[in-house]
Design an enzyme around this catalytic site. Sequence first.
Site, short mmCIF file in Angstrom:
data_model
loop_
_atom_site.label_atom_id
_atom_site.label_comp_id
_atom_site.label_asym_id
_atom_site.label_seq_id
_atom_site.Cartn_x
_atom_site.Cartn_y
_atom_site.Cartn_z
N ASN A 34 0.82 -1.21 0.00
CA ASN A 34 0.00 0.00 0.00
C ASN A 34 0.86 1.27 0.00
OD1 ASN A 34 -2.23 -1.68 0.14
ND2 ASN A 34 -2.45 -1.50 2.35
N TYR A 87 -4.07 -13.56 2.18
CA TYR A 87 -3.72 -13.75 3.60
C TYR A 87 -4.80 -14.63 4.21
CZ TYR A 87 -0.47 -9.92 2.88
OH TYR A 87 0.56 -9.14 2.41
N GLU A 111 2.06 -11.53 -2.74
CA GLU A 111 1.85 -11.38 -1.29
C GLU A 111 1.07 -12.59 -0.82
OE1 GLU A 111 0.23 -7.76 0.39
OE2 GLU A 111 1.21 -6.55 -1.17
N GLN A 114 5.60 -10.68 5.09
CA GLN A 114 6.79 -10.01 4.58
C GLN A 114 8.03 -10.68 5.19
OE1 GLN A 114 6.48 -5.72 4.60
NE2 GLN A 114 4.35 -5.75 3.92
N GLU A 137 -2.42 -3.70 -5.59
CA GLU A 137 -3.82 -3.87 -5.14
C GLU A 137 -4.72 -2.71 -5.61
OE1 GLU A 137 -3.91 -4.80 -0.92
OE2 GLU A 137 -3.13 -6.81 -1.30
O1 AHR Z 1 1.57 -6.75 3.40
C1 AHR Z 1 0.76 -5.83 4.06
C2 AHR Z 1 -0.24 -5.15 3.13
O2 AHR Z 1 -1.18 -6.10 2.71
C3 AHR Z 1 0.32 -4.59 1.85
O3 AHR Z 1 0.81 -3.30 2.01
C4 AHR Z 1 -0.88 -4.59 0.95
O4 AHR Z 1 -0.52 -4.71 -0.39
C5 AHR Z 1 -1.71 -5.74 1.45
O5 AHR Z 1 -3.04 -5.41 1.59
#
Ligand code: AHR
Length: 542
Positions: free
Chosen positions: A111, A283, A335, A392, A212
């Site tokens: 982001n 996620y 991600e 990350q 995103e």
């Molecule tokens: O990885 C954390 C955040 O998750 C990133 O900045 C974004 O791309 C996603 O929503």
Amino acid sequence: MFSDTRRKFLQQAATAGIACSSNLLASRFASAQTASTDSAAVARIYVDSRRTIAPLDRNLFGSFLEHLGRAIYEGIYDPGSTLSDGSGFRKDVLEEVRQLGVPIIRYPGGNFVSGYNWLDGVGPKKDRPRILDKAWNTVDTNQFGTNEFMAWSKIVGTRPLMGLNLGTGTAERAAALVEYCNIEKGTKWSDLRRSHGIEQPHKVEHWCLGNEMDGPWQIGHVTATEYGMKAQDAARQMHAVDPSLKLIACGSSGPGMPTYLEWDREVLEQCYEYVDALSLHRYVGNTKEETGGDSAKFVAMNLSMEHQIAETLAVCDLVRGHKRSSKKLWLSFDEWNVWYRARDAEAMNGHEHEAPHLLEEVYNLEDALVVGGIVNTLMRNADRVKIACLAQLVNVIAPIVTNAKGLFRQTIYYPYSWALQWARGNVLQILVESPTYEVSELGKVPYLDVAGTLSPEDGKVSLFILNRDLTKAQTVEINWQDRTPGKVLNSSVLTGSDLKAFNSFEAPQRVAPQPLDRLSSSGGRTKFEVPARSYTAIQWGA
Ligand code: AHR
């Protein structure tokens, strides 16, 4: 200036994204990957070196560093620390990442990138502005920028996956960054780099066209058509500067998005011929909404990602058909991780501080099992997924956590590091006969989830086995169908009695790998037990 709605939407979207698993996905997994049987007392794995999925692209095990929380500042860069070198790089973190052997790292966001002016982060450090980053409501001093990241990457032995600002940024400014990074000399932006003391171009190959952009939380969020057109324009200008670039367009940020797949299709209608790949993000969490807090379901969530990959590929290939294109896109799963605890509005609000503690998720054993499952899913899709990034790397939803005195490894470090160490060569098409269990919305799920590789260079075979059985060990019998490998070179298992156990500075070894023993081999078969609640990696020599 900073929107709580943005953060809330991000939370909700992520939550919804995970609730969309189905029976379809379980049956696809069962037929393509396993021959399930409820009655088998022994799980059987059939390995035939002639049956392979694809050569493994090492970039499948990439990672991600964003200007977010303590990932950069206090994570990899901490000039005030006695643990840092003359450039301000934390030496202990450098060594840890170098040892891991991460092949590619996405930077600088996330982001963050959608409001980032890369010019703020280059040139003399004393002239760089302190900016208020509106994605995370954090002050960024800009003391770490593009050239510092390139220098750090070189020492660590990784390659950059550069993110571009297609939020507030223009296509022209994106192409300028390519020129700054990749052209040797004699042009406005390459000469600016040289004036900053960097003579040699960085030669960055992989670029993300925004981040995103389907998300209403994203700075500069637009419709799919608008984004697709902007991505096309940026791609054309960037290719004019350097035709060798590999470009990744922004796909949906998760299956829970209301525009899921429709966004991807529309974006690709605009820019298919100009890009090489499409991104996807995911996620997962053991939440009331996603799993009802049921760990047996949580450890099967990688199958839902398998579904997401198949659906996204179907859209890529649909547009390929529309375009009568000879080009086949690949996917960048840039991600992915477990992330659900440090995800409320407070955990995402930097309150205008420098290096605040944001998204500092504490990972337990069951999270590590999920990460192991996801690593397996990525390998099984190595024919079309060419880049993937564990999001990350340091402090922020990360396997490595630092404080002023040192670092420790979270549970999720281990499955990730085993893939980095031992997955080599070609991904094997493995047949698995495993007992199954019933999971709501997922149907019959095999207890064993298996992926493996064979290196044609040295004949080493590696298998990665998730045992989703939370109460019982499983007896495994490997049937080597065409060739029996040599002796076991490495074996590690991550398990424990408490699924919720986690590591910390006080107890860094609470969840730590152990060797797997008692493997017995004869007549083309190898037999052993994988413990309940475990992820195991075994490597054999030729
Ligand atoms: O990885 C954390 C955040 O998750 C990133 O900045 C974004 O791309 C996603 O929503």
